[in-house]
Design a protein around this motif. Structure first.
Motif, PDB file in Angstrom:
ATOM      1  N   GLU A  63      -5.660  -0.014  75.982  1.00 56.03           N
ATOM      2  CA  GLU A  63      -6.791  -0.723  76.628  1.00 56.03           C
ATOM      3  C   GLU A  63      -8.010   0.401  76.738  1.00 56.03           C
ATOM      4  O   GLU A  63      -7.925   1.508  76.922  1.00 56.03           O
ATOM      5  CB  GLU A  63      -6.342  -1.164  77.910  1.00 56.03           C
ATOM      6  N   ASN A  64      -9.285  -0.099  76.729  1.00 58.57           N
ATOM      7  CA  ASN A  64     -10.493   0.910  76.845  1.00 58.57           C
ATOM      8  C   ASN A  64     -10.261   2.240  75.841  1.00 58.57           C
ATOM      9  O   ASN A  64     -10.382   3.052  76.409  1.00 58.57           O
ATOM     10  CB  ASN A  64     -10.352   1.338  78.281  1.00 58.57           C
ATOM     11  N   LEU A  65      -9.954   2.017  74.590  1.00 58.60           N
ATOM     12  CA  LEU A  65     -10.222   3.161  73.728  1.00 58.60           C
ATOM     13  C   LEU A  65     -11.417   4.033  73.748  1.00 58.60           C
ATOM     14  O   LEU A  65     -12.351   3.260  73.771  1.00 58.60           O
ATOM     15  CB  LEU A  65      -9.658   2.668  72.348  1.00 58.60           C
ATOM     16  N   PRO A  66     -11.268   5.218  73.569  1.00 61.27           N
ATOM     17  CA  PRO A  66     -12.294   6.187  73.664  1.00 61.27           C
ATOM     18  C   PRO A  66     -13.123   5.712  72.225  1.00 61.27           C
ATOM     19  O   PRO A  66     -12.539   5.366  71.506  1.00 61.27           O
ATOM     20  CB  PRO A  66     -11.945   7.375  73.723  1.00 61.27           C
ATOM     21  N   SER A  67     -14.487   5.811  72.474  1.00 66.17           N
ATOM     22  CA  SER A  67     -15.061   5.576  71.268  1.00 66.17           C
ATOM     23  C   SER A  67     -14.594   6.440  70.100  1.00 66.17           C
ATOM     24  O   SER A  67     -14.540   7.764  70.127  1.00 66.17           O
ATOM     25  CB  SER A  67     -16.581   5.903  71.301  1.00 66.17           C
ATOM     26  N   GLY A  68     -14.741   5.993  68.684  1.00 70.15           N
ATOM     27  CA  GLY A  68     -14.188   6.578  67.658  1.00 70.15           C
ATOM     28  C   GLY A  68     -12.665   6.753  67.406  1.00 70.15           C
ATOM     29  O   GLY A  68     -12.089   7.134  66.555  1.00 70.15           O
ATOM     30  N   PHE A  69     -11.837   5.869  68.387  1.00 70.35           N
ATOM     31  CA  PHE A  69     -10.594   5.839  68.424  1.00 70.35           C
ATOM     32  C   PHE A  69      -9.902   4.168  68.106  1.00 70.35           C
ATOM     33  O   PHE A  69     -10.873   3.553  68.851  1.00 70.35           O
ATOM     34  CB  PHE A  69      -9.905   6.207  69.655  1.00 70.35           C
ATOM     35  N   SER A  70      -8.913   4.203  67.607  1.00 65.49           N
ATOM     36  CA  SER A  70      -8.404   2.903  67.203  1.00 65.49           C
ATOM     37  C   SER A  70      -6.945   2.909  67.190  1.00 65.49           C
ATOM     38  O   SER A  70      -6.348   3.930  67.340  1.00 65.49           O
ATOM     39  CB  SER A  70      -8.902   2.216  66.195  1.00 65.49           C
ATOM     40  N   VAL A  71      -6.301   1.594  67.026  1.00 64.71           N
ATOM     41  CA  VAL A  71      -4.993   1.742  67.060  1.00 64.71           C
ATOM     42  C   VAL A  71      -4.312   1.500  65.905  1.00 64.71           C
ATOM     43  O   VAL A  71      -4.722   0.493  65.131  1.00 64.71           O
ATOM     44  CB  VAL A  71      -4.255   0.607  68.089  1.00 64.71           C
ATOM     45  N   ALA A  72      -3.350   2.178  65.255  1.00 69.98           N
ATOM     46  CA  ALA A  72      -2.964   1.973  64.040  1.00 69.98           C
ATOM     47  C   ALA A  72      -1.443   1.395  64.134  1.00 69.98           C
ATOM     48  O   ALA A  72      -0.638   2.096  64.854  1.00 69.98           O
ATOM     49  CB  ALA A  72      -2.941   3.464  63.384  1.00 69.98           C
ATOM     50  N   ALA A  73      -1.189   0.647  63.556  1.00 69.58           N
ATOM     51  CA  ALA A  73       0.340  -0.216  63.333  1.00 69.58           C
ATOM     52  C   ALA A  73       0.941   0.510  62.254  1.00 69.58           C
ATOM     53  O   ALA A  73       0.792   0.035  61.189  1.00 69.58           O
ATOM     54  CB  ALA A  73      -0.137  -1.592  63.451  1.00 69.58           C
ATOM     55  N   ASP A  74       1.832   1.171  62.632  1.00 68.02           N
ATOM     56  CA  ASP A  74       2.678   1.809  61.475  1.00 68.02           C
ATOM     57  C   ASP A  74       4.066   1.312  61.472  1.00 68.02           C
ATOM     58  O   ASP A  74       4.896   1.335  62.447  1.00 68.02           O
ATOM     59  CB  ASP A  74       2.885   3.337  61.982  1.00 68.02           C
ATOM     60  N   ALA A  75       4.359   0.436  60.406  1.00 66.12           N
ATOM     61  CA  ALA A  75       5.716   0.037  60.020  1.00 66.12           C
ATOM     62  C   ALA A  75       6.466   0.739  59.244  1.00 66.12           C
ATOM     63  O   ALA A  75       7.322   0.332  58.303  1.00 66.12           O
ATOM     64  CB  ALA A  75       5.555  -1.433  59.565  1.00 66.12           C
ATOM     65  N   ASP A  76       5.918   1.965  58.997  1.00 61.92           N
ATOM     66  CA  ASP A  76       6.702   2.953  57.848  1.00 61.92           C
ATOM     67  C   ASP A  76       8.281   3.208  58.360  1.00 61.92           C
ATOM     68  O   ASP A  76       8.922   3.845  57.431  1.00 61.92           O
ATOM     69  CB  ASP A  76       5.834   3.916  57.820  1.00 61.92           C
ATOM     70  N   ASN A  77       8.439   2.965  59.684  1.00 58.78           N
ATOM     71  CA  ASN A  77      10.013   3.324  59.894  1.00 58.78           C
ATOM     72  C   ASN A  77      10.226   4.830  59.906  1.00 58.78           C
ATOM     73  O   ASN A  77      11.022   5.175  59.333  1.00 58.78           O
ATOM     74  CB  ASN A  77      11.006   2.377  59.301  1.00 58.78           C
ATOM     75  N   ILE A  88      -0.161   3.683  67.585  1.00 55.75           N
ATOM     76  CA  ILE A  88      -0.549   4.905  67.715  1.00 55.75           C
ATOM     77  C   ILE A  88      -2.233   4.876  67.695  1.00 55.75           C
ATOM     78  O   ILE A  88      -2.856   4.397  66.968  1.00 55.75           O
ATOM     79  CB  ILE A  88      -0.204   5.977  66.424  1.00 55.75           C
ATOM     80  N   VAL A  89      -2.471   5.592  68.712  1.00 56.36           N
ATOM     81  CA  VAL A  89      -3.826   5.957  69.122  1.00 56.36           C
ATOM     82  C   VAL A  89      -4.475   6.962  67.977  1.00 56.36           C
ATOM     83  O   VAL A  89      -4.075   8.008  68.362  1.00 56.36           O
ATOM     84  CB  VAL A  89      -4.546   6.206  70.606  1.00 56.36           C
ATOM     85  N   VAL A  90      -5.479   6.571  67.159  1.00 52.68           N
ATOM     86  CA  VAL A  90      -5.853   7.504  66.316  1.00 52.68           C
ATOM     87  C   VAL A  90      -7.255   7.590  65.975  1.00 52.68           C
ATOM     88  O   VAL A  90      -7.811   6.566  66.308  1.00 52.68           O
ATOM     89  CB  VAL A  90      -5.173   7.234  64.868  1.00 52.68           C
ATOM     90  N   PRO A  91      -7.927   8.685  65.567  1.00 50.87           N
ATOM     91  CA  PRO A  91      -9.269   8.655  65.303  1.00 50.87           C
ATOM     92  C   PRO A  91      -9.479   7.715  64.343  1.00 50.87           C
ATOM     93  O   PRO A  91      -8.556   7.094  63.364  1.00 50.87           O
ATOM     94  CB  PRO A  91      -9.701   9.970  64.801  1.00 50.87           C
ATOM     95  N   ASP A  92     -10.773   6.912  64.209  1.00 51.76           N
ATOM     96  CA  ASP A  92     -10.862   5.814  63.336  1.00 51.76           C
ATOM     97  C   ASP A  92     -10.801   6.512  61.954  1.00 51.76           C
ATOM     98  O   ASP A  92     -11.081   7.605  61.538  1.00 51.76           O
ATOM     99  CB  ASP A  92     -12.415   5.274  63.390  1.00 51.76           C
ATOM    100  N   ASP A  93     -10.236   5.627  60.979  1.00 45.79           N
ATOM    101  CA  ASP A  93     -10.038   6.028  59.646  1.00 45.79           C
ATOM    102  C   ASP A  93      -9.179   7.079  59.424  1.00 45.79           C
ATOM    103  O   ASP A  93      -8.783   7.663  58.273  1.00 45.79           O
ATOM    104  CB  ASP A  93     -11.268   6.469  58.844  1.00 45.79           C
ATOM    105  N   PHE A  94      -8.272   7.546  60.352  1.00 45.50           N
ATOM    106  CA  PHE A  94      -7.370   8.359  60.394  1.00 45.50           C
ATOM    107  C   PHE A  94      -6.292   7.892  59.417  1.00 45.50           C
ATOM    108  O   PHE A  94      -5.791   6.643  59.744  1.00 45.50           O
ATOM    109  CB  PHE A  94      -6.770   8.793  61.605  1.00 45.50           C
TER     110      PHE A  94
END
Lengths: 388, 388, 388
Positions: free
Chosen positions: B160-174, B289-295
């Motif tokens: 919630e309220n991610l810092p600017s420039g960050f987003s959530v990556a959904a990783d199903a790579d197991n 995972i919270v990651v920098p955008d485009d990470f």
């Protein structure tokens, strides 16, 4: 009513096999008999610092050889948390589990518990289940039976006092199968040794003569019990009037002593082999053979090609022991058999085997088990003999 | 008698596992506990107009997204004649069976029966069995439990309220398996989260150091219950005298919150993951995972190669979590374990899980289930902290 | 409570199928009904001097043709020691086992036992279990039922007195599957013949029109019992006002008589097909078709490619009978069905089949069984008719 079909397959009873002959697992009557003997499980070269999965009598086990040269055979699941020791690291003193680092020696003693206080103050309480092993004639032999009944490992006369220039070759090729197991029960492979008639049909009359001219005529056959198992005599009069006397032998329960069917020379056999029951439906023959030093055991070829290279139709055209025995099914169905006079060798072997299964079930020691090294010295009877 | 072998594998009891921990199917005690929670089943991108077979808690289901953007998760067999909706056609309002054309919306309502009089006068009587789904942090979450017990979907503070420039990556790579399931029971994967000692052996001491120097020394470890599950503390004094305090967390039953073992920075963890029980013997970890955008999430490499590219012997030489956990078997055998002091985290988690299985069996709501959105807001406790 | 989800998959009962419809094995009620009829098992060309494994009604059998041209169908395990006759050698008078050389004629009589005294003095006592076979319309037909109930082999009018320039083609392609079996129970394939509605959806409305314009509109449908089974009428008024009357027919239990859905011409159907139950979960359609001499039966193509060449996603986009029927599962789950008005053909066929299963169980002869050749002459009813 005379035109009603007779003998059709309609209404055949469900088939069944004879448990007392074919079982190999712990706790079964036949499995307990088999567990009273030592069995080859791998070549000595296959026991290394890289853990190896082996299956014996239906049990999965891990074989390794520690840095001191001692082979170990242990239950695969670490006694701590169950991770397989296949991923263990072999060290000077034993094998270490990858998960939490417990270290076990070849007899399963726990030497280190690195995540525990003081490296495991109570480590003597833990033991990885293990089995005793011995190297002999190029194979690692294992004993999977009750510890208080462990016999001495039998030694065969032909491997003692080898003539100069000769040595023992350990052949794990499983007779042309390049080490792959035969996908059927061991018993149908072993009883074949006491069935010399099939040689005349399968190996001589059926497709091409797979052996030599001396073997291609129908012999006079008789079977006899021995101190350690049984044997068959196959007598032929050769075209020149010589008498060719061949002896084939089974030492209980799964040793097979068969002189070369290529009859390069006359005299006692030069090899001893074991029909290992890997599991109820997997079998492998290990052969120890006296050969000239540096002799390379030739690969059997069929029309110039390896067995695995033949097409399905070629296997149909050129059947051998594999097709005849695996063709009986993963486990043959004894209820559908109709044994005849020429099957007397198989019948006798089944009777002998069954009597030993029952002897063990009743608390007696089975045939051929010796508890001192001096008693565990066997002379082979098999061979190809001329005018004996 | 002193030379009789001790501790051999002869006569070992048949092994068994603990049903109360490992079952996932409907109607089993553990399966009913798992059904009281929402589970990620796929990424939001995997729900499309092409029906997709997913397996969750031992149930095969069909996932799709209709033309209006609404995801649907339905029983695979059409309620009419049983043809799988995997071959259905996804339309604006739902999914249509290929065999006789019945059309179902994402909640299973039958909208059309084109071979019936008037397009199905009684179509309200038919319903395709379905499950509710929700999109969150890049995953489709599903609820497979009793409808009157459906909880609110938990939301985690770090998303919630991610810092600017960050987003959530959904990783199903197991975790390095490129989306393939792990072929073992989920519980042995999940309890590993409460087992920090294995890090010191498996990931640091055994082959190469798979993480970083800060992680490679033996920590002081303690475990603690939380409002939602449990956590472990791992405390180390770094060479420079700093105190490195690491917190690892399990939210009941299968949420795993583990800060990066690469310790790129200190502070709260940046990810939440779920150990999905696909079936009793298949497991997959989904990570948000919270990651920098485009990470781009890097692929784990072993000596420069992907896990699947390693040979069997290389897996033996470089074991990781996969080998340690799958090496316990498709389902581990609890009866053969010998737990020690360092296993206290696993022991506590089993105790906690078992208590919740029994709570549900007795009609109570299990830990961490909230029925309002405002209650279903979770703060994560895990992280790598310096001199806290 | 109105916002509690309704109709979810939670708590679904365990599914089940109807044994009385789907069983094929010996001794089961449905299997005994199926055994009262002749079934095609291979093309006549497939019975050769190379033994061939065939599976029929769940039984593995060996098919061969001896040197005199007579086909034989025998139990695979040699009645002597159980080696499969797949590795037998076919000779002028029969098939010889590779292991000990017993020779059997096509009716299982033991002709030679070469390892026995005098070539087997008692060989009349041994018989290899066998089944009667007959060649007809390019197929080998077999009868696996009780010998005293063996019916005459039915002959169809369209194959008698063929017009000049026409012959019967025996097509074992299994409708586009290049001879591979369909991996589902035969009943879901056979009942599809009495389900003309699926044509309108699956073959016309769903993806592309797989047949022709005349078939693409919704017909008036009715179903009727016949002397030998049942039939359906599908009536359509064509755009030009003509009445298109299509008749599809099932002869009990597994004969399917379907005129071409490509409607190249009007008149009686030109083929008869059989839905062979290979095993409980394997099925294959054999078709005998009247064709111009040298006509080559075209391979069905999907967007120009063979069925096996399509990707999984293309099968999803272009489903046909295979996807619809195999998509019901290896055996469909009758307990989960919800039959509607358009399923009346399937319902009637199930009722008819069940009545015959019970007739046989009660000792009566089932529908369509004739014991004289003159009675076993069938006229086909199926066809595409214009303004009848």
């Amino acid at each position: 009513m005379s035109d009603i079909d007779q003998g059709t397959a309609y209404g055949m009873a469900a088939p069944s096999w004879d448990d007392e002959l074919i079982e190999v697992e712990p706790g079964t009557p036949a499995g307990e008999l088999l567990r009273r003997y030592w069995h080859p499980i791998a070549t000595v070269e296959e026991a290394t610092a890289t853990p190896r999965l082996v299956r014996v009598l239906g049990e999965d086990l891990i074989l390794f050889r520690d840095g001191s040269g001692k082979a170990g055979l242990v239950h695969p699941r670490c006694c701590h948390r169950g991770t397989t020791l296949y991923y263990g690291k072999v060290e000077e003193r034993g094998i270490r589990c990858c998960y939490h680092g417990w270290l076990f020696d070849p007899e399963g003693n726990c030497l280190e518990m690195p995540c525990e206080v003081d490296g495991g103050r109570y480590r003597e309480r833990y033991r990885q289940p293990w089995y005793p092993v011995q190297d002999y004639v190029g194979f690692v032999f294992a004993y999977l039976g009750p510890p208080d009944k462990k016999p001495a490992l039998p030694r065969y006369d032909i491997f003692e006092n080898l003539p100069s220039g000769f040595s023992v070759a350990a052949d794990a090729d499983n007779i042309g199968l390049e080490g792959d197991p035969t996908p059927c029960n061991w018993f149908q492979t072993q009883e074949n040794v006491m069935d010399p008639f099939h040689v005349f049909i399968l190996h001589a009359g059926f497709s091409e003569n797979q052996f030599v001219a001396e073997m291609a005529s129908m012999p006079d056959v008789s079977w006899h019990l021995t101190d350690l198992g049984m044997k068959s005599y196959q007598d032929r009069v050769l075209p020149n009037g010589d008498r060719f006397h061949r002896v084939t032998e089974v030492v209980m329960p799964n040793v097979r002593i068969v002189a070369s069917p290529f009859v390069e020379r006359y005299g006692p056999g030069e090899s001893v082999a074991w029909t290992l029951p890997i599991s109820r439906t997997e079998t492998k023959i290990f052969s120890a053979i006296v050969v000239p030093d540096d002799f390379e055991i030739p690969r059997p070829l069929y029309e110039g090609r390896r067995w695995a290279e033949l097409s399905d139709e070629e296997h149909q055209r050129l059947p051998g022991d594999y097709e005849a025995q695996v063709g009986q099914g993963a486990v043959t169905m004894h209820s559908e058999e109709h044994l005849a006079g020429s099957d007397r060798g198989a019948t006798m072997f089944r009777h002998l085997f069954r009597s030993q299964v029952r002897a063990v079930a009743e608390g007696r020691d089975p045939l051929g088990v010796s508890f001192t090294e001096s008693d565990a010295r066997y002379e082979i009877l098999a061979g190809n003999f001329l005018n004996p």
